[in-house]
Design a protein around this motif. Structure first.
Motif, PDB file in Angstrom:
ATOM      1  N   LYS A  61      42.314  19.736  49.430  1.00 34.85           N
ATOM      2  CA  LYS A  61      43.182  20.919  49.470  1.00 34.85           C
ATOM      3  C   LYS A  61      43.640  21.350  48.065  1.00 34.85           C
ATOM      4  CE  LYS A  61      47.724  18.940  50.033  1.00 34.85           C
ATOM      5  NZ  LYS A  61      48.692  18.320  50.879  1.00 34.85           N
ATOM      6  N   GLU A  62      43.626  20.427  47.121  1.00 33.06           N
ATOM      7  CA  GLU A  62      44.019  20.814  45.759  1.00 33.06           C
ATOM      8  C   GLU A  62      42.950  21.677  45.077  1.00 33.06           C
ATOM      9  OE1 GLU A  62      46.763  17.158  44.197  1.00 33.06           O
ATOM     10  OE2 GLU A  62      44.644  16.703  44.557  1.00 33.06           O
ATOM     11  N   ALA A  63      41.704  21.476  45.489  1.00 37.37           N
ATOM     12  CA  ALA A  63      40.605  22.240  44.868  1.00 37.37           C
ATOM     13  C   ALA A  63      40.260  23.481  45.675  1.00 37.37           C
ATOM     14  CB  ALA A  63      39.363  21.358  44.745  1.00 37.37           C
ATOM     15  N   LYS A  64      40.900  23.636  46.821  1.00 32.46           N
ATOM     16  CA  LYS A  64      40.430  24.651  47.758  1.00 32.46           C
ATOM     17  C   LYS A  64      40.496  26.077  47.204  1.00 32.46           C
ATOM     18  CE  LYS A  64      41.284  26.421  52.287  1.00 32.46           C
ATOM     19  NZ  LYS A  64      41.963  26.310  53.563  1.00 32.46           N
ATOM     20  N   PHE A  65      41.628  26.438  46.634  1.00 31.69           N
ATOM     21  CA  PHE A  65      41.736  27.818  46.142  1.00 31.69           C
ATOM     22  C   PHE A  65      40.727  28.093  45.029  1.00 31.69           C
ATOM     23  CE2 PHE A  65      46.359  27.707  47.663  1.00 31.69           C
ATOM     24  CZ  PHE A  65      46.061  28.393  48.831  1.00 31.69           C
ATOM     25  N   SER A  66      40.520  27.088  44.183  1.00 31.34           N
ATOM     26  CA  SER A  66      39.548  27.273  43.101  1.00 31.34           C
ATOM     27  C   SER A  66      38.142  27.407  43.657  1.00 31.34           C
ATOM     28  CB  SER A  66      39.610  26.094  42.129  1.00 31.34           C
ATOM     29  OG  SER A  66      40.934  25.924  41.666  1.00 31.34           O
ATOM     30  N   ALA A  67      37.824  26.596  44.668  1.00 32.18           N
ATOM     31  CA  ALA A  67      36.507  26.673  45.294  1.00 32.18           C
ATOM     32  C   ALA A  67      36.308  28.039  45.934  1.00 32.18           C
ATOM     33  CB  ALA A  67      36.358  25.560  46.331  1.00 32.18           C
ATOM     34  N   VAL A  68      37.358  28.539  46.572  1.00 29.40           N
ATOM     35  CA  VAL A  68      37.274  29.859  47.206  1.00 29.40           C
ATOM     36  C   VAL A  68      37.043  30.936  46.143  1.00 29.40           C
ATOM     37  CG1 VAL A  68      38.620  31.614  48.439  1.00 29.40           C
ATOM     38  CG2 VAL A  68      38.604  29.251  49.265  1.00 29.40           C
ATOM     39  N   ALA A  69      37.779  30.853  45.042  1.00 31.15           N
ATOM     40  CA  ALA A  69      37.601  31.841  43.967  1.00 31.15           C
ATOM     41  C   ALA A  69      36.175  31.790  43.422  1.00 31.15           C
ATOM     42  CB  ALA A  69      38.610  31.599  42.847  1.00 31.15           C
ATOM     43  N   LEU A  70      35.654  30.584  43.214  1.00 29.59           N
ATOM     44  CA  LEU A  70      34.285  30.446  42.702  1.00 29.59           C
ATOM     45  C   LEU A  70      33.282  31.103  43.647  1.00 29.59           C
ATOM     46  CD1 LEU A  70      34.348  26.710  41.525  1.00 29.59           C
ATOM     47  CD2 LEU A  70      33.954  28.697  40.043  1.00 29.59           C
ATOM     48  N   GLU A  71      33.463  30.879  44.945  1.00 28.74           N
ATOM     49  CA  GLU A  71      32.494  31.417  45.899  1.00 28.74           C
ATOM     50  C   GLU A  71      32.661  32.938  46.049  1.00 28.74           C
ATOM     51  OE1 GLU A  71      30.053  29.701  46.805  1.00 28.74           O
ATOM     52  OE2 GLU A  71      29.182  30.694  48.573  1.00 28.74           O
ATOM     53  N   MET A  72      33.893  33.433  45.921  1.00 31.40           N
ATOM     54  CA  MET A  72      34.084  34.887  45.963  1.00 31.40           C
ATOM     55  C   MET A  72      33.407  35.542  44.764  1.00 31.40           C
ATOM     56  SD  MET A  72      38.049  35.050  47.305  1.00 31.40           S
ATOM     57  CE  MET A  72      38.262  36.787  47.655  1.00 31.40           C
ATOM     58  N   LEU A  73      33.588  34.940  43.596  1.00 26.86           N
ATOM     59  CA  LEU A  73      32.938  35.483  42.401  1.00 26.86           C
ATOM     60  C   LEU A  73      31.424  35.426  42.535  1.00 26.86           C
ATOM     61  CD1 LEU A  73      35.189  33.987  39.614  1.00 26.86           C
ATOM     62  CD2 LEU A  73      34.814  36.420  40.061  1.00 26.86           C
ATOM     63  N   HIS A  74      30.934  34.330  43.099  1.00 32.68           N
ATOM     64  CA  HIS A  74      29.488  34.185  43.309  1.00 32.68           C
ATOM     65  C   HIS A  74      28.974  35.335  44.178  1.00 32.68           C
ATOM     66  CE1 HIS A  74      25.606  32.585  44.258  1.00 32.68           C
ATOM     67  NE2 HIS A  74      25.919  32.265  45.497  1.00 32.68           N
ATOM     68  N   ARG A 124      49.086  28.532  41.448  1.00 33.54           N
ATOM     69  CA  ARG A 124      50.365  28.235  40.781  1.00 33.54           C
ATOM     70  C   ARG A 124      51.268  27.354  41.629  1.00 33.54           C
ATOM     71  NH1 ARG A 124      53.685  32.894  39.412  1.00 33.54           N
ATOM     72  NH2 ARG A 124      53.217  33.312  41.589  1.00 33.54           N
ATOM     73  N   ASP A 125      51.363  27.720  42.927  1.00 41.27           N
ATOM     74  CA  ASP A 125      52.224  26.931  43.811  1.00 41.27           C
ATOM     75  C   ASP A 125      51.638  25.546  44.055  1.00 41.27           C
ATOM     76  OD1 ASP A 125      53.635  29.309  44.044  1.00 41.27           O
ATOM     77  OD2 ASP A 125      52.424  29.939  45.768  1.00 41.27           O
ATOM     78  N   LEU A 126      50.326  25.502  44.055  1.00 43.73           N
ATOM     79  CA  LEU A 126      49.631  24.275  44.433  1.00 43.73           C
ATOM     80  C   LEU A 126      49.569  23.289  43.269  1.00 43.73           C
ATOM     81  CD1 LEU A 126      47.850  23.387  46.936  1.00 43.73           C
ATOM     82  CD2 LEU A 126      45.886  24.229  45.637  1.00 43.73           C
ATOM     83  N   LEU A 127      49.313  23.798  42.082  1.00 48.19           N
ATOM     84  CA  LEU A 127      48.999  22.921  40.948  1.00 48.19           C
ATOM     85  C   LEU A 127      49.976  23.054  39.791  1.00 48.19           C
ATOM     86  CD1 LEU A 127      45.179  23.776  40.814  1.00 48.19           C
ATOM     87  CD2 LEU A 127      46.238  21.857  42.027  1.00 48.19           C
ATOM     88  N   GLY A 128      50.903  23.980  39.918  1.00 50.31           N
ATOM     89  CA  GLY A 128      51.837  24.203  38.807  1.00 50.31           C
ATOM     90  C   GLY A 128      51.284  25.216  37.823  1.00 50.31           C
ATOM     91  N   GLU A 129      52.197  25.694  36.987  1.00 46.72           N
ATOM     92  CA  GLU A 129      51.871  26.776  36.066  1.00 46.72           C
ATOM     93  C   GLU A 129      50.773  26.381  35.080  1.00 46.72           C
ATOM     94  OE1 GLU A 129      51.991  30.210  35.880  1.00 46.72           O
ATOM     95  OE2 GLU A 129      53.932  29.704  36.755  1.00 46.72           O
ATOM     96  N   SER A 132      47.199  25.700  36.544  1.00 41.76           N
ATOM     97  CA  SER A 132      46.630  26.921  37.130  1.00 41.76           C
ATOM     98  C   SER A 132      46.242  27.901  36.024  1.00 41.76           C
ATOM     99  CB  SER A 132      47.581  27.549  38.129  1.00 41.76           C
ATOM    100  OG  SER A 132      48.742  28.007  37.490  1.00 41.76           O
ATOM    101  N   GLN A 133      46.984  27.899  34.926  1.00 45.04           N
ATOM    102  CA  GLN A 133      46.615  28.770  33.810  1.00 45.04           C
ATOM    103  C   GLN A 133      45.322  28.288  33.140  1.00 45.04           C
ATOM    104  OE1 GLN A 133      50.015  29.222  31.240  1.00 45.04           O
ATOM    105  NE2 GLN A 133      50.991  30.691  32.618  1.00 45.04           N
ATOM    106  N   ARG A 134      45.179  26.982  33.032  1.00 43.41           N
ATOM    107  CA  ARG A 134      43.918  26.462  32.460  1.00 43.41           C
ATOM    108  C   ARG A 134      42.739  26.887  33.324  1.00 43.41           C
ATOM    109  NH1 ARG A 134      44.206  20.240  30.354  1.00 43.41           N
ATOM    110  NH2 ARG A 134      42.158  20.733  29.468  1.00 43.41           N
ATOM    111  N   ILE A 135      42.928  26.809  34.638  1.00 37.88           N
ATOM    112  CA  ILE A 135      41.827  27.178  35.543  1.00 37.88           C
ATOM    113  C   ILE A 135      41.525  28.670  35.434  1.00 37.88           C
ATOM    114  CG2 ILE A 135      41.163  27.329  37.978  1.00 37.88           C
ATOM    115  CD1 ILE A 135      42.801  24.703  38.339  1.00 37.88           C
ATOM    116  N   PHE A 136      42.581  29.445  35.293  1.00 37.81           N
ATOM    117  CA  PHE A 136      42.395  30.888  35.118  1.00 37.81           C
ATOM    118  C   PHE A 136      41.508  31.166  33.893  1.00 37.81           C
ATOM    119  CE2 PHE A 136      43.557  35.040  33.531  1.00 37.81           C
ATOM    120  CZ  PHE A 136      43.557  35.807  34.681  1.00 37.81           C
ATOM    121  N   LEU A 137      41.787  30.472  32.798  1.00 38.33           N
ATOM    122  CA  LEU A 137      40.973  30.675  31.589  1.00 38.33           C
ATOM    123  C   LEU A 137      39.545  30.174  31.783  1.00 38.33           C
ATOM    124  CD1 LEU A 137      43.494  29.886  28.702  1.00 38.33           C
ATOM    125  CD2 LEU A 137      42.669  32.106  29.500  1.00 38.33           C
TER     126      LEU A 137
END
Lengths: 337, 337
Positions: A61-74, A124-129, A132-137
């Motif tokens: 569940k910690e990786a879920k939002f990032s995985a979703v973003a990756l697949e949406m971008l794909h 942000r809510d899941l992993l902290g500011e 989440s900012q590192r992942i954004f970059l």
């Protein structure tokens, strides 16, 4: 391995649906967003991200939002890629622009790109500011590299470049494929799983070797796979003039008159090209060993990926997800076409 | 007014250049990013954002990154819009896809979208975490609304809709134009200038009226302006089948046989349409008073914008920037075609 990939894929698909608003305009926008995801991709990127997170001690569940973003971008990439390549089929169905219009497909891709920011925002809510900012970059870099790789490939086609080398090719797929398919998914997963304590650059070589092996195998399958098994038009890449390793190998090894013939074929606008000539080029690839060469190269690359994997994952506790990552690489090495 | 707009535009253009990396691939990617900005747009969006910021007590430099992001997104939209509309000219030169290829132009637009995140990211140092996050969400909403509006318009063309009303039209341009051209630039500027203390929804009606007046005037100029003054092909909108207020008015008021003629014209693929027939449609628009009607409507809308402006800006201290915003609206009311 396939079961785990499918499980993570299903999880991701549900996540994507949750981020697609049910609202108007539906027919030519929101309703189309779930089209490509629902066609059932491999879920390679979310799979790598989630498994890498778990191998480093994190939870799905910690990786879920990032995985979703990756697949949406794909999926956004796929929609625009299909327009750019003038492709007819994607996963056994007409491409989005064939089913609607080019204009509508471009706009749907734009919306997918914009929506992919939403799960990142939820990080942000899941992993902290900070994390989440590192992942954004990471994601912004991913998009940038992909567009650079795409520009290289499209520029080569536009200029009808027939003098490319393997080095050119590897640099192009590093940018176009490896960053977004492997390097960033693994980096992001490891960052999340380790709560930001890994050095993400450690995974760049692994992701590069893995992504390059993956891309070459994908391109080989486009040429020699069964239509029914693969879901893309056979030889479509040749018709589209895609600078694959096989084409580059062929151009480097064929006779001068054959090279003139290929160059002439590639000079014609995509839709006017002759299928019989594409088949001749495919035969030449067989004759000159270009396909065998590409298969071998991809296996070497997968081998290099395995070495990198052991360097950076062997200190981790044994886990299903660590074994899953290893098995993906082993699968690429042992793959039989 | 024009001087101030030009000054803020120049400031923004310099900002854009600073965010475009000087690196490879240049010819088909980074080098193309400055093409549209360098052609000299009106700089309407950054102008509104900066002036609104300053009218609310802020400084130019506080709004600068946001203004740059707005203008970068605007240019990304233009590049994709031109592909979607199959336009030939943009600001007196061939559109990007005409000068390169459709595929390359789509990719350049994607890169512009991705790069527009960079100035937003820089907002954190300038404005702090909280305000910069609010602006980020403003921008995501802006992209979403624009894509929705674009989907409506493209869907209408695809389905050859000839039964649209003025209400449909106004809803479409609210989404496609007003949010990104006026509402969000003003909201963002006011948020920055007031250090987050305004209620941004207060500016929605102002931005809507202003944006609608602006869009209608822009569309009228496409039909009646001088090519040299306006820089777009005259009547290009008719050739492209764009559902303008004039076309909708004409379809509502012309005879049944004229409607059949127009519908027939719009059914043909864009590139196969006949210029002489487009000219006939333009004449019909003159005959049925559609152009006069649109001009009058846009002036009413500008009048409504002025009223809204006084409601939400009159309590502010007099300033050059407050006067500048008022003069933009007055210009739209008094504009002579």
């Amino acid at each position: 391995m396939k079961q785990k990939l499918a499980d993570y894929g299903t999880e991701t698909l549900l996540g994507i649906h949750a981020f697609i608003p049910e609202k108007e305009p539906d027919q030519y926008l929101y309703g189309l967003l779930s089209d490509y995801p629902n066609r059932g991709g491999k879920g390679f990127r979310p799979g790598l991200c989630i498994a890498s997170c778990k191998a480093f001690g994190g939870k799905l569940k910690e990786a879920k939002f990032s995985a979703v973003a990756l697949e949406m971008l794909h999926n956004a990439f796929l929609i625009h890629d299909d327009v750019e390549d003038e492709s007819f089929y994607r996963r056994k169905k007409p491409t989005m622009h064939e089913a609607t219009s080019r204009a509508i497909a471009i706009n749907v891709g734009d919306m997918f790109n914009a929506l992919s920011l939403s799960p990142l925002w939820r990080n942000r809510d899941l992993l902290g500011e900070k994390l989440s900012q590192r992942i954004f970059l990471e994601i912004q870099h991913l998009i940038t590299e992909s567009a650079e790789g795409q520009a290289l490939e499209l520029g080569w086609r536009k200029d009808n470049r027939c003098d490319l080398t393997e080095t050119d090719y590897l640099r192009m797929i590093l940018k176009k494929t490896c960053w977004y398919t492997c390097i960033h998914p693994i980096r992001i997963g490891a960052l999340i799983g380790s709560k930001g304590s890994v050095k993400p650059d450690d995974f760049n070589r692994l992701g590069y070797f893995m992504g390059a092996a993956f891309q070459i195998q994908d391109d080989v399958l486009n040429l020699v796979g069964e239509e029914s098994a693969y879901g893309k038009e056979i030889g479509g890449d040749i018709m589209e003039g895609k600078r694959t390793l096989m084409l580059i190998h062929l151009l480097l090894h064929c006779s001068a008159s054959e090279r003139r013939f290929i160059k002439g074929f590639l000079k014609i606008p995509i839709l006017d090209r002759n299928l019989a000539e594409a088949k001749t080029i495919l035969e030449l690839m067989h004759d000159y060993g270009s396909i065998t060469y590409a298969k071998t190269t991809s296996k070497y690359l997968a081998g290099a990926a395995l070495k990198e994997f052991y360097s950076h994952f062997s200190h981790l506790e044994e886990s299903e997800d660590k074994a899953f990552l290893e098995s993906i690489i082993l699968y690429m090495i042992n793959r039989d076409y």
